[in-house]
Design a protein around this motif. Structure first.
Motif, PDB file in Angstrom:
ATOM      1  N   SER A 311       0.790  -1.172   0.296  1.00 40.68           N
ATOM      2  CA  SER A 311       0.172  -0.223   0.274  1.00 40.68           C
ATOM      3  C   SER A 311       0.916   0.991   0.198  1.00 40.68           C
ATOM      4  O   SER A 311       1.977   0.972   0.626  1.00 40.68           O
ATOM      5  N   GLN A 312       0.292   2.305  -0.936  1.00 40.94           N
ATOM      6  CA  GLN A 312       1.191   3.595  -0.969  1.00 40.94           C
ATOM      7  C   GLN A 312       0.961   4.335  -1.912  1.00 40.94           C
ATOM      8  O   GLN A 312      -0.521   4.169  -1.996  1.00 40.94           O
ATOM      9  N   THR A 313       1.195   5.865  -1.893  1.00 44.03           N
ATOM     10  CA  THR A 313       0.431   6.670  -2.643  1.00 44.03           C
ATOM     11  C   THR A 313       1.159   6.793  -3.812  1.00 44.03           C
ATOM     12  O   THR A 313       2.464   7.726  -3.658  1.00 44.03           O
ATOM     13  N   PHE A 314       0.869   7.017  -4.701  1.00 43.66           N
ATOM     14  CA  PHE A 314       1.657   8.359  -5.785  1.00 43.66           C
ATOM     15  C   PHE A 314       1.075   9.157  -5.878  1.00 43.66           C
ATOM     16  O   PHE A 314       0.328   9.823  -6.479  1.00 43.66           O
ATOM     17  N   THR A 315       2.162  10.240  -5.588  1.00 41.12           N
ATOM     18  CA  THR A 315       1.849  11.522  -5.602  1.00 41.12           C
ATOM     19  C   THR A 315       1.532  11.950  -7.047  1.00 41.12           C
ATOM     20  O   THR A 315       2.767  11.877  -8.555  1.00 41.12           O
ATOM     21  N   ALA A 316       1.150  13.462  -7.678  1.00 42.83           N
ATOM     22  CA  ALA A 316       1.221  13.747  -9.128  1.00 42.83           C
ATOM     23  C   ALA A 316       1.796  14.527  -9.264  1.00 42.83           C
ATOM     24  O   ALA A 316       2.857  15.338  -8.662  1.00 42.83           O
ATOM     25  N   ALA A 317       2.305  14.478 -10.536  1.00 41.57           N
ATOM     26  CA  ALA A 317       3.280  14.374 -11.625  1.00 41.57           C
ATOM     27  C   ALA A 317       3.687  14.869 -12.830  1.00 41.57           C
ATOM     28  O   ALA A 317       2.868  14.537 -12.922  1.00 41.57           O
ATOM     29  N   ARG A 318       2.911  15.968 -11.873  1.00 46.68           N
ATOM     30  CA  ARG A 318       2.731  16.968 -13.261  1.00 46.68           C
ATOM     31  C   ARG A 318       3.352  16.993 -14.803  1.00 46.68           C
ATOM     32  O   ARG A 318       3.125  17.244 -16.131  1.00 46.68           O
ATOM     33  N   SER A 319       4.343  16.366 -14.676  1.00 43.04           N
ATOM     34  CA  SER A 319       5.599  16.478 -15.471  1.00 43.04           C
ATOM     35  C   SER A 319       5.371  15.708 -16.631  1.00 43.04           C
ATOM     36  O   SER A 319       6.369  15.503 -17.313  1.00 43.04           O
ATOM     37  N   ALA A 320       4.722  14.502 -15.321  1.00 42.57           N
ATOM     38  CA  ALA A 320       4.480  12.569 -16.673  1.00 42.57           C
ATOM     39  C   ALA A 320       3.552  13.270 -17.015  1.00 42.57           C
ATOM     40  O   ALA A 320       2.319  12.610 -16.815  1.00 42.57           O
ATOM     41  N   LEU A 321       3.898  12.837 -18.061  1.00 45.98           N
ATOM     42  CA  LEU A 321       2.933  12.607 -19.340  1.00 45.98           C
ATOM     43  C   LEU A 321       2.645  11.996 -20.143  1.00 45.98           C
ATOM     44  O   LEU A 321       2.958  11.388 -19.137  1.00 45.98           O
ATOM     45  N   PRO A 322       0.760  11.797 -20.652  1.00 45.18           N
ATOM     46  CA  PRO A 322       0.715  10.604 -20.167  1.00 45.18           C
ATOM     47  C   PRO A 322       1.105   9.630 -21.651  1.00 45.18           C
ATOM     48  O   PRO A 322       1.913  10.131 -22.363  1.00 45.18           O
ATOM     49  N   ALA A 323       0.791   8.406 -22.030  1.00 50.43           N
ATOM     50  CA  ALA A 323       0.610   7.208 -23.068  1.00 50.43           C
ATOM     51  C   ALA A 323       1.261   8.819 -24.096  1.00 50.43           C
ATOM     52  O   ALA A 323       1.787   7.880 -25.099  1.00 50.43           O
ATOM     53  N   ILE A 324      -0.008   9.262 -24.179  1.00 49.46           N
ATOM     54  CA  ILE A 324       0.007   9.775 -25.656  1.00 49.46           C
ATOM     55  C   ILE A 324       0.396  11.019 -25.749  1.00 49.46           C
ATOM     56  O   ILE A 324      -0.979  11.880 -25.948  1.00 49.46           O
ATOM     57  N   VAL A 325       1.822  11.281 -25.317  1.00 52.16           N
ATOM     58  CA  VAL A 325       2.037  12.635 -25.286  1.00 52.16           C
ATOM     59  C   VAL A 325       1.391  13.391 -26.674  1.00 52.16           C
ATOM     60  O   VAL A 325       1.869  14.502 -26.288  1.00 52.16           O
ATOM     61  N   LYS A 326       1.663  13.191 -26.944  1.00 48.80           N
ATOM     62  CA  LYS A 326       1.569  13.431 -28.718  1.00 48.80           C
ATOM     63  C   LYS A 326       0.479  14.023 -29.561  1.00 48.80           C
ATOM     64  O   LYS A 326       0.531  14.863 -29.990  1.00 48.80           O
ATOM     65  N   ALA A 327      -0.139  13.587 -28.358  1.00 49.07           N
ATOM     66  CA  ALA A 327      -1.682  14.183 -28.953  1.00 49.07           C
ATOM     67  C   ALA A 327      -2.137  15.600 -28.523  1.00 49.07           C
ATOM     68  O   ALA A 327      -2.131  15.474 -27.350  1.00 49.07           O
ATOM     69  N   GLN A 328      -2.262  16.502 -29.675  1.00 49.67           N
ATOM     70  CA  GLN A 328      -2.439  18.183 -28.886  1.00 49.67           C
ATOM     71  C   GLN A 328      -3.492  17.807 -28.875  1.00 49.67           C
ATOM     72  O   GLN A 328      -4.358  17.321 -30.016  1.00 49.67           O
ATOM     73  N   PRO A 329      -4.255  18.999 -28.439  1.00 49.84           N
ATOM     74  CA  PRO A 329      -5.602  19.139 -28.897  1.00 49.84           C
ATOM     75  C   PRO A 329      -6.798  20.098 -30.281  1.00 49.84           C
ATOM     76  O   PRO A 329      -7.552  20.280 -30.779  1.00 49.84           O
ATOM     77  N   ALA A 330      -4.918  20.224 -30.977  1.00 48.49           N
ATOM     78  CA  ALA A 330      -5.188  20.202 -32.668  1.00 48.49           C
ATOM     79  C   ALA A 330      -6.105  21.533 -32.474  1.00 48.49           C
ATOM     80  O   ALA A 330      -7.373  21.720 -32.981  1.00 48.49           O
ATOM     81  N   SER A 331      -5.717  22.958 -31.579  1.00 51.76           N
ATOM     82  CA  SER A 331      -6.150  24.369 -31.917  1.00 51.76           C
ATOM     83  C   SER A 331      -6.386  24.767 -33.697  1.00 51.76           C
ATOM     84  O   SER A 331      -7.631  25.596 -34.028  1.00 51.76           O
ATOM     85  N   TRP A 332      -5.253  24.198 -34.473  1.00 46.61           N
ATOM     86  CA  TRP A 332      -5.387  24.261 -35.749  1.00 46.61           C
ATOM     87  C   TRP A 332      -6.232  24.018 -36.444  1.00 46.61           C
ATOM     88  O   TRP A 332      -7.078  24.468 -37.323  1.00 46.61           O
ATOM     89  N   LEU A 333      -7.409  22.759 -35.898  1.00 52.47           N
ATOM     90  CA  LEU A 333      -7.980  22.196 -37.036  1.00 52.47           C
ATOM     91  C   LEU A 333      -9.087  22.711 -36.129  1.00 52.47           C
ATOM     92  O   LEU A 333     -10.871  23.179 -36.844  1.00 52.47           O
ATOM     93  N   ALA A 334      -9.439  23.580 -35.164  1.00 56.58           N
ATOM     94  CA  ALA A 334     -11.354  24.405 -34.886  1.00 56.58           C
ATOM     95  C   ALA A 334     -10.702  25.361 -35.338  1.00 56.58           C
ATOM     96  O   ALA A 334     -11.303  25.930 -36.105  1.00 56.58           O
ATOM     97  N   LEU A 335      -8.942  26.261 -35.993  1.00 59.05           N
ATOM     98  CA  LEU A 335      -9.400  27.331 -36.322  1.00 59.05           C
ATOM     99  C   LEU A 335     -10.322  27.372 -37.853  1.00 59.05           C
ATOM    100  O   LEU A 335     -10.742  28.449 -38.915  1.00 59.05           O
ATOM    101  N   ALA A 336      -9.626  26.046 -38.468  1.00 59.86           N
ATOM    102  CA  ALA A 336      -9.928  25.541 -39.643  1.00 59.86           C
ATOM    103  C   ALA A 336     -11.538  25.424 -39.514  1.00 59.86           C
ATOM    104  O   ALA A 336     -11.550  25.305 -41.033  1.00 59.86           O
TER     105      ALA A 336
END
Length: 353
Positions: A311-336
């Motif tokens: 039993s243990q607690t893993f603190t949030a590490a905001r620098s740890a990017l998720p496995a699909i790190v390269k997927a961006q919100p694609a704001s340029w698609l929203a503008l298009a």
């Protein structure tokens, strides 16, 4: 480079046919003016005619592009929707689980069944949780293996594991592992093979128990093929094969020799599994059988058991990017998408006028 966070949205691409169908259904009425002599003619409904002009084709193209941009934006954009969640092992003690959930302050949190390989699964799917969400795993200690490297998550993860206490010494003793062996041999040689595997079951202080079967299935660990001049069925599969007639297996023509504990073996890889052949198959005396057993234990060693995670607690590490790190919100698609929508409205207005 754009990656898809939710690639199933690309299955909506056939929806691009909708604007084409809609445009083909558009009809333009011919202007009709009543003449003075028209009262002497029979009435007829106004005719309709499909009229394709240059702006119609341009409007169709813009609508198709707008729909494609919408699908691409949905496929590439991450929409976190999960809040505080408890992943509960189905086999854990219910009373203990409820106590741990209440103590951790997750009584009002959503609950989900614990998936296999929970820590790896959570790493790959962490993008589904909102930034302020927290997670709790409540499971038996045997269900969560301690990883070699301490994982990092973008969310706080609390792990609570339960170690079952054996009620008696006999309950804590591990049951022998069962190894299923498919025996394909004539009756004259089946008895010798069965006696060999019966001796294997009693050897090694009963660590493994060998049971014979007629046809292989998902549990089959070994197939003994002792049928001369006959090839095995094409759908038979097993991790290992013991073969006394190498002529039926062309892969053994280039087999690699290996000598272990005084037993000379030859092996080759094939889509059926790993093929083994030896002059010691089947053993003709107790000494050869003992040597074969010791050699087989070295070749077919069981994997080391996983160390259960405490039993243990893993603190949030905001620098740890998720496995699909390269997927961006694609704001340029929203503008298009916004630009295409404005062009479509302009062309539609021009078409009406």
């Amino acid at each position: 480079m754009m990656l898809s966070s939710y690639p199933l949205w690309w299955l909506a691409l056939p929806a691009l046919l909708l604007p084409v169908w809609w445009h083909r259904q558009k009809r333009q009425r011919l202007k009709a003016e009543m003449l003075a002599t028209a009262r002497f003619l029979p009435s007829a409904p106004p005719e309709q005619l499909r009229v394709w002009q240059w702006r119609d084709k341009l409007l169709l193209l813009v609508r198709c592009l707008m729909l494609a941009a919408l699908i691409a934006w949905l496929a590439a954009t991450i929409f976190p929707w999960r809040g505080d969640t408890v992943l509960v092992d189905a086999g854990v003690d219910k009373a203990w689980a409820e106590k741990e959930i209440a103590a951790a302050g997750f009584s009002a949190a959503a609950r989900a069944e614990l998936p296999p390989n929970a820590l790896q699964w959570l790493r790959a799917n962490e993008r589904d949780w909102r930034a302020d969400a927290k997670l709790l795993i409540v499971a038996r200690a045997s269900q969560i293996a301690m990883p070699a490297r301490l994982p990092q998550y973008n969310h706080q993860l609390t792990l609570r594991t339960h170690h079952a206490i054996a009620s008696s010494p006999t309950a804590s003793a591990a049951a022998p592992a069962e190894r299923q062996v498919v025996l394909a041999a004539p009756d004259a040689r089946s008895a010798a093979w069965r006696a060999l595997f019966a001796a294997f079951s009693s050897a090694g202080e009963g660590v493994a128990r060998y049971a014979t079967a007629v046809e292989p299935d998902a549990k089959t660990a070994l197939i003994v093929w002792d049928t001369p001049d006959t090839a095995p069925p094409a759908n038979w599969r097993a991790p290992h094969w013991w073969i006394t007639t190498p002529a039926a297996f062309p892969e053994l023509a280039n087999a690699t020799p290996l000598t272990i504990n005084g037993i000379t073996l030859k092996y080759a890889h094939s889509p059926r599994g790993r093929l083994w052949t030896s002059d010691a198959f089947p053993p003709r005396d107790a000494s050869t059988a003992r040597s074969l057993y010791e050699a087989w234990q070295l070749l077919d060693a069981a994997p080391a058991p996983a160390y259960p995670a405490p039993s243990q607690t893993f603190t949030a590490a905001r620098s740890a990017l998720p496995a699909i790190v390269k997927a961006q919100p694609a704001s340029w698609l929203a503008l298009a998408l916004l630009t295409l929508f404005m062009i479509e409205r302009i062309l539609a207005h021009a078409r009406r006028n």
